[in-house]
Design an enzyme around this catalytic site. Structure first.
Site, PDB file in Angstrom:
ATOM      1  CG  ASP A   1      -1.226   0.120  -1.042  1.00  0.00           C
ATOM      2  OD1 ASP A   1      -1.451   0.862  -0.054  1.00  0.00           O
ATOM      3  OD2 ASP A   1      -0.231  -0.633  -1.108  1.00  0.00           O
TER       4      ASP A   1
ATOM      5  CG  HIS B   1       3.074   0.769   8.298  1.00  0.00           C
ATOM      6  ND1 HIS B   1       4.367   0.907   8.729  1.00  0.00           N
ATOM      7  CD2 HIS B   1       2.872  -0.573   8.164  1.00  0.00           C
ATOM      8  CE1 HIS B   1       4.938  -0.284   8.852  1.00  0.00           C
ATOM      9  NE2 HIS B   1       4.049  -1.198   8.524  1.00  0.00           N
TER      10      HIS B   1
HETATM   11  C1  BDR Z   1       3.423   0.313   3.779  1.00  0.00           C
HETATM   12  O1  BDR Z   1       3.314  -0.839   2.937  1.00  0.00           O
HETATM   13  C2  BDR Z   1       2.018  -1.397   3.032  1.00  0.00           C
HETATM   14  O2  BDR Z   1       2.103  -2.716   3.429  1.00  0.00           O
HETATM   15  C3  BDR Z   1       1.258  -0.629   4.063  1.00  0.00           C
HETATM   16  O3  BDR Z   1      -0.080  -0.425   3.667  1.00  0.00           O
HETATM   17  C4  BDR Z   1       2.009   0.658   4.208  1.00  0.00           C
HETATM   18  O4  BDR Z   1       1.491   1.666   3.355  1.00  0.00           O
HETATM   19  C5  BDR Z   1       4.356  -0.007   4.924  1.00  0.00           C
HETATM   20  O5  BDR Z   1       5.641  -0.271   4.453  1.00  0.00           O
HETATM   21 CA    CA Z   2      -0.644   1.371   2.195  1.00  0.00          CA
END
Ligand code: BDR
Ligand code: CA
Length: 315
Positions: A9, A241
């Site tokens: 995403d 992340h």
């Molecule tokens: C996840 O949520 C999104 O903001 C980031 O892309 C990551 O996949 C972290 O909680």
């Molecule tokens: Ca993500």
């Protein structure tokens, strides 16, 4: 060589992860599928196509789910304070692109590619798990055909980041996440237990751009407001992340894991909580019984992960 479908995403940290996959010599990126989350799916798909165009990706990009499996389960507000109004940190993205989306929906592209490469594909999922759950619902046979699933999501022994209980990717479609964790395929979950320890400061981003040239410089540009958010939240830099999930595939030795059956709370105040039942631990009868034992990350060598990102992007 790892054949990969990247479900994403984009998303600032998603963009870094996509470039990592594109540049990694042992990754064969077969498909990119998009999902709502950091922005509406129209935006995340447009962003994925923009990155495909500027970085010269050859993999098809297929647009996926616009909302969770159960649309009334959880109203969603886009995290504009983290990923900007366009999902790419307010970095200017042209309205019109030459790259176009695949004609198939994301879950169909996943099904087609997995059936075409039985036993070979790893799904790396770093957004809501909706596309994976839809693929399983439409084609349950794919559970036995994938090599594995590596996902960024969950908070196993730490607090969440969207509620005290829940991490965003799981909270945004808890039902889908529970389907993914309980399907008869091997899941490796890279959650906040480890990702929040992998922080890239501005110095690291500058070094990345220096080492990786124009492609990495785009990551540096679009990450600036994301860095601000994480600095204000008390981190030493931006939390990378989604790239952690990619590195769990290429360099699993940089993580420590435990084995557990995982269920996702789908109701009440703990909605989106990922609750592990450690392998071998006895309880009374419960909904964890007879579930697949999955792999969850509980430790990480953060500096080695950051070094691997820089080395990989340097090419
Ligand atoms: C996840 O949520 C999104 O903001 C980031 O892309 C990551 O996949 C972290 O909680
Ligand atoms: Ca993500």
């Amino acid at each position: 060589m790892h054949k990969v479908i990247f479900d994403t995403d984009p998303g600032v940290d998603d963009a870094l992860a996509l470039l990592y996959l594109h540049k990694h010599p042992q990754i064969d990126l077969l498909g990119v599928t998009t999902v709502f989350g950091n922005a509406a799916v129209e935006s995340t798909t447009h962003n994925a196509l923009y990155l495909k165009q500027v970085w010269g990706l050859t993999a098809p990009v297929a647009r996926g789910a616009a909302g969770p499996l159960q649309p009334d389960a959880q109203p969603e507000a886009w995290p504009v304070h983290i990923h900007g109004h366009n999902g790419l940190g307010n970095h200017p993205v042209p309205d019109v692109l030459e790259a176009t989306a695949d004609t198939r929906e994301a879950h169909q592209l996943i099904i087609d590619l997995v059936r075409a490469h039985p036993g070979e594909i790893t799904l790396i999922a770093v957004g809501r798990m909706t596309n994976l759950a839809l693929a399983l619902q439409h084609a349950p046979d794919i559970a036995g055909l994938v090599r594995g699933v590596v996902l960024m999501g969950g908070a196993f022994h730490v607090n969440g980041n969207i509620t005290p209980a829940a991490e965003a990717n799981i909270w945004g479609d808890a039902e889908a996440a529970d389907i993914v964790f309980t399907a008869r395929w091997p899941v490796t979950a890279i959650g906040l237990d480890v990702t929040t320890r992998v922080e890239m400061d501005r110095h690291g981003l500058d070094a990345l751009a220096h080492a990786g040239g124009a492609d990495a410089d785009l990551v540096r540009s679009l990450s600036q407001e994301y860095v601000d958010f994480y600095l204000q939240a008390g981190h030493k830099g931006m939390v990378v992340h989604d790239c952690c999930a990619c590195i769990a595939l290429t360099r699993p030795e940089l993580f420590q894991f435990e084995r557990a059956s995982v269920r996702v709370a789908c109701d009440g105040v703990a909605r989106g909580m990922t609750i592990p039942k450690p392998e071998g631990m006895a309880f009374g009868p419960s909904v964890w019984d007879d579930q697949v034992v999955q792999t969850i990350a509980i430790g990480v060598d953060a500096s080695a992960v950051l070094a691997d990102i820089e080395t990989t992007l340097a090419g």
